[in-house]
Scaffold this active site. Structure first.
Site, PDB file in Angstrom:
ATOM      1  N   LYS A  89       0.858  -1.187   0.000  1.00 18.27           N
ATOM      2  CA  LYS A  89       0.000   0.000   0.000  1.00 18.27           C
ATOM      3  C   LYS A  89       0.896   1.240   0.000  1.00 18.27           C
ATOM      4  CE  LYS A  89      -3.952   1.746   2.758  1.00 18.27           C
ATOM      5  NZ  LYS A  89      -4.813   1.456   3.937  1.00 18.27           N
ATOM      6  N   SER A 164      -9.832   1.322   2.915  1.00 23.06           N
ATOM      7  CA  SER A 164      -8.962   2.141   2.100  1.00 23.06           C
ATOM      8  C   SER A 164      -7.889   1.373   1.345  1.00 23.06           C
ATOM      9  CB  SER A 164      -8.289   3.181   2.994  1.00 23.06           C
ATOM     10  OG  SER A 164      -7.436   2.540   3.943  1.00 23.06           O
ATOM     11  N   SER A 188     -10.080  -1.266   7.003  1.00 27.85           N
ATOM     12  CA  SER A 188      -9.469  -1.100   5.679  1.00 27.85           C
ATOM     13  C   SER A 188      -8.692  -2.283   5.127  1.00 27.85           C
ATOM     14  CB  SER A 188      -8.549   0.116   5.673  1.00 27.85           C
ATOM     15  OG  SER A 188      -9.312   1.276   5.535  1.00 27.85           O
TER      16      SER A 188
HETATM   17  N1  GLN Z   1     -13.423   3.480   6.437  1.00 20.24           N
HETATM   18  C1  GLN Z   1     -12.886   3.874   7.713  1.00 20.24           C
HETATM   19  C2  GLN Z   1     -12.486   5.316   7.656  1.00 20.24           C
HETATM   20  O1  GLN Z   1     -12.718   5.913   6.689  1.00 20.24           O
HETATM   21  C3  GLN Z   1     -11.709   3.008   8.067  1.00 20.24           C
HETATM   22  C4  GLN Z   1     -10.526   3.286   7.243  1.00 20.24           C
HETATM   23  C5  GLN Z   1      -9.337   2.490   7.621  1.00 20.24           C
HETATM   24  O2  GLN Z   1      -9.457   1.427   8.213  1.00 20.24           O
HETATM   25  N2  GLN Z   1      -8.176   3.016   7.311  1.00 20.24           N
HETATM   26  O3  GLN Z   1     -11.940   5.849   8.568  1.00 20.24           O
END
Ligand code: GLN
Length: 520
Positions: A89, A164, A188
């Protein structure tokens, strides 16, 4: 023929590599070819580093050759990730390579050092193919908040891969790499794993050092593995886990070598016998798609048939997870993102005056979702509101954790639940309404709030799109979660959906294993 290598799980590639049938260069080149061919359609990768990857592959081949000369024990001592391709990532620092975290504010920024996990991956000899797309600063559930365009889901190009870590999940689902790395602050890793039909694990908080990872919400962030098979995901966790003095929250907990020896189908299936699993009733949230609920209930039935007992349990504070997460995570993010000031990282905009530079750099460098989080976070932390919001949220967080503690203290081996209330949704469907996007993580956020390990394993299709089954464990029980996931893979090994490949890959430019031999 080379495309076939991309269809093999990592543990089989490792076996063939050791047997001398193929080289790391063969494996790496095959994956690079597919990744490069499909990326225009998928946008899973922000960078594919062909030359660097091939150099890593040659180094791995040399290391294997040397080990062979050292005898069987030397070969056996090599890590199963040696010579195998991995996607990172784009918030993992790799010395000399870009690290954008999906943000314009870091475009052009080059990491001056390796993250801890990058060092570990180099130690075991993994081959880094490149960096994957993500929601800006890991804020999002669809990869649509990337400053570099969304990633498409390999199962349907007009749908999101989740987020994400959507780029990392899509790359593995599309056979661009057997392994990838994501981060999970509220879901995510698990949510994109579910939406792309692969395995993803969010480890216990403190299991993996966060040194060299772009921070979002430091008390929630964890780094973890993606793979198409739980054996591979476990091997990747083994490579990256463990104490690192540069991250004071990384724990000295032992990393079990059994992660490298998960059982084959026969043994795995019988290991489910006698397991006691809890099914949290609050996780069947309002808005859950019937197809998702049906697949999860079928999974429960399959686990019971294999000899596990599944009892309904209650985690009464689940409903507060979303509200408290959206206080705590933005509060921490607002502090972590203060460093992007146009002085230390990335482009510097403005007319030279300090305040003007600061406003212009942040104003143009951050996207709308990031700004929303910074505003929410600074508000929640401001004098007068700190006690009402931030402190209150931390207290509720303790209650959420206590719910889980009570269940594990009562003797449950793990919890089973849906990972995501829905299958992959159409691109654009949740962009206009931030709360609908936030609801994507209703079933994953509480696990981060409590610091627990959570894993998503594929559990069939609903309307042709993947569904994930979430397994949640007590702290440090990753091995147990992987064993359960392996057991579940074993009992569903013959299921029709197991053999289905993401159909959109044909459109994305990959003939793959379906191409008759000699047709290339
Ligand atoms: N979707 C959640 C957020 O927007 C979690 C994102 C994540 O786990 N990085 O914060």
């Amino acid at each position: 023929m080379t495309d076939d290598l991309t269809r093999l799980p990592g543990y089989q590639l490792a076996a063939r590599l050791r047997a001398g049938d193929i080289s790391s260069r063969d494996i790496t080149a095959a994956h690079l070819d597919v990744a490069e061919r499909q990326n225009p359609a998928l946008n899973a990768w922000l960078t594919i580093d062909r030359e660097l990857a091939l150099a890593d592959a040659d180094a791995a081949d040399a290391r294997l050759g040397e080990a062979r000369r050292g005898g069987e024990a030397a070969v056996d001592g090599l890590h199963p990730l040696l010579g195998l391709p991995i996607a990172l990532k784009d918030l993992v620092s790799v010395e000399g390579r870009q690290c954008t975290a999906g943000s314009r504010i870091l475009s052009g920024y080059v990491s001056p050092y390796d993250a801890h996990i990058t060092e570990r991956l180099r130690d075991v000899g993994a081959v880094i193919l490149g960096k994957t797309n993500m929601d800006e600063f890991a804020m999002g559930s669809s990869t649509e908040h990337s400053a570099f365009g969304p990633t498409a889901n390999p199962w349907a190009l007009d749908r999101v891969p989740g987020g994400s870590s959507g780029g990392s999940a899509a790359a593995v689902a599309a056979y661009h790499a057997p392994f990838s790395i994501g981060t999970d602050t509220g879901g995510s890793i698990r949510q994109p794993a579910a939406l792309c039909g692969i395995v993803g694990l969010k480890p216990t908080y403190g299991r993996v050092s966060r040194y060299g990872i772009v921070a979002f919400a430091s008390s929630l962030d964890q780094i973890g593995p993606f793979a198409r098979d739980s054996r591979d995901a476990a091997a990747l966790l083994h490579a990256i886990a463990g104490r690192d003095d540069r991250d004071s929250t990384s724990a000295p907990a032992a990393v079990p070598d059994e992660l490298l020896a998960l059982p084959g189908d026969d043994e795995a299936a019988s290991s489910l016998r006698g397991k006691r699993l809890g099914l949290p009733r609050e996780y069947f949230v309002a808005g859950m798609e019937p197809g998702v609920e049906a697949r999860v209930r079928e999974a429960v039935a399959a686990l019971e048939k294999a000899g596990a007992t599944v009892e309904e349990v209650s985690l009464p504070h689940t409903d507060y997870g979303l509200a408290t997460y959206y206080i705590v995570a933005p509060a921490e993010a607002s502090a972590n993102l203060a460093r992007y000031d146009g002085i230390r990282y990335g482009p510097r905009l403005g007319d030279g005056d300090v305040l003007s530079n600061y406003l212009a750099t942040r104003g143009q460098g951050f996207g709308a979702e990031v700004k929303r989080r910074v505003m929410l976070g600074t508000y929640a932390l401001s004098a007068g509101y700190y006690d009402a919001y931030y402190l209150k949220a931390q207290k509720v967080r303790t209650l959420i954790k206590a719910d889980f503690d009570a269940v594990f203290d009562a003797g449950f081996d793990a919890l089973v639940a849906p990972t995501s209330p829905t299958v992959a949704f159409p691109l654009g469907a949740r962009l206009a309404d931030p709360v609908s996007m936030y609801l994507s993580d209703a079933c994953t956020l509480p696990v981060n709030m409590a610091g627990l390990p959570g894993l998503s394993v594929p559990t069939g299709l609903s309307d042709g799109l993947p569904v994930g089954l979430q397994l949640i464990g007590a702290p440090w029980k990753e091995l147990e979660l992987f064993r359960l996931a392996r057991g579940y893979e074993a009992v569903t090994a013959g299921a029709e959906w197991r053999g289905v490949e993401p159909p959109a890959l044909t459109t994305a430019g990959d003939a793959g294993a379906r191409t008759p031999a000699g047709a290339h």
